[in-house]
Design an enzyme around this catalytic site. Structure first.
Site, short mmCIF file in Angstrom:
data_model
loop_
_atom_site.label_atom_id
_atom_site.label_comp_id
_atom_site.label_asym_id
_atom_site.label_seq_id
_atom_site.Cartn_x
_atom_site.Cartn_y
_atom_site.Cartn_z
N LYS A 287 22.13 21.30 -28.99
CA LYS A 287 23.28 20.41 -29.15
C LYS A 287 24.53 21.18 -29.57
CE LYS A 287 21.40 16.59 -27.87
NZ LYS A 287 21.89 15.91 -26.63
N ASN B 29 23.75 12.16 -20.91
CA ASN B 29 23.16 11.47 -22.06
C ASN B 29 21.69 11.83 -22.29
OD1 ASN B 29 22.77 9.14 -24.05
ND2 ASN B 29 21.41 8.55 -22.37
N TYR C 108 16.31 21.72 -31.02
CA TYR C 108 17.19 20.59 -30.72
C TYR C 108 18.61 20.88 -31.23
CZ TYR C 108 19.12 15.85 -30.85
OH TYR C 108 19.92 14.74 -30.67
N ASN D 236 13.31 13.88 -12.91
CA ASN D 236 13.31 14.74 -14.09
C ASN D 236 14.63 15.49 -14.13
OD1 ASN D 236 12.89 16.70 -16.08
ND2 ASN D 236 10.74 16.97 -15.56
#
Length: 274
Positions: free
Chosen positions: A160, A91, A156, A64
């Site tokens: 980012k 990634n 999200y 994880n």
């Protein structure tokens, strides 16, 4: 162009699926040694078996990415096995879309710790090894949501945007050690994480893209490999958009309409000549 990646040790989080898998394969084609990690052991084992059978040198662990100690052990195992880490690709990521008031604390923690905190921890871990030998490349996979947030995906988008900011900070602090850090901003890429969105909104999504097609994982893999090579040795501290011209203009349909009109006129002209 010779990229001189043969024998380089490349680590890719989430490297057995989607963009990570395509990038792993592209590095292997260039002669690099690739180590991948991911949550699902069956994916890691399948990738390892497939690549090993093709004669590539690979390594994989199921873990994880939120577990900093597990990542540290992973890095130590790579150093023990291969002696170095030359390139690290952050990634791995998760996404969840729904109204912001419906997100739970657990969902917040999962997204923030996977998409942002893990990039922080992974970079600190790999940077220490790279600083010792004064060379290395770190690639951070961001998102177009870092530039224009997503309604329904606020956590999200925030993570980012944070990744894109960290890319610049990392690049500056690691420059004295000859370590480059570059961010990648994918457009709408046809992968598992975007599968549901594409199924429901494909035409609308393509309408914003100048090239009028979705991206594939391979569209990112080749540029990532190039940016990791010495051929891009003076490139650091910024995001590279790989989007097919997403939102390059507000009216991406207009050039295609003009092209169609010109082709119709050409066909009519050719017909008249006959």
């Amino acid at each position: 162009m010779e990229l001189n990646l043969k024998g380089k040790v490349v680590v890719i989080t989430g490297g057995a699926a989607g963009i990570g898998r395509a990038t792993s394969i592209e590095f292997l084609k260039e002669g690099a040694i690739v180590a991948v990690c991911g949550r699902r052991n069956e994916k890691i084992e399948k990738f390892y078996t497939e690549m090993s059978n093709l004669g590539y040198q690979v390594y994989g662990e199921a873990l994880n990415i939120r577990d900093c100690k597990a990542v540290q052990r992973f890095a130590e195992n790579i150093i023990h096995k291969f002696g170095k880490i030359d390139i690290w690709v952050n990634n791995a990521g998760v996404a969840l879309d729904k109204p912001f008031w419906e997100f739970t604390k657990e969902e917040w923690d999962n997204i923030v710790e996977t998409n942002l905190e893990a990039v922080w921890n992974c970079t600190r871990i790999c940077a220490r090894y790279m600083m010792e030998k004064e060379s290395g490349v770190i690639i951070n996979i961001s998102s177009y949501a870092s530039k224009i947030p997503i309604a329904g995906g606020p956590i999200y988008a925030a993570t980012k945007a944070g990744v894109s900011s960290l890319t610049k900070s990392f690049a500056s602090e690691l420059a004295p050690y000859n370590i480059r850090v570059i961010g990648i901003v994918p457009g709408m890429i046809n992968t598992e994480i975007s599968k549901k969105n594409i199924a429901e909104n494909k035409d609308k999504l393509i309408s914003n893209i100048s090239m009028k097609r979705l991206g594939e994982a391979e569209d990112l893999a080749k540029p990532i490999v190039f940016l990791s090579s010495d051929a891009a040795g003076y490139m650091s501290g910024f995001d590279v958009e790989i989007t097919g011209g997403k939102y390059a203009t507000q009216n991406t349909d207009w050039p295609w309409r003009i092209k169609n009109e010109r082709e119709k006129e050409k066909n009519i002209s050719n017909g008249n000549q006959l």
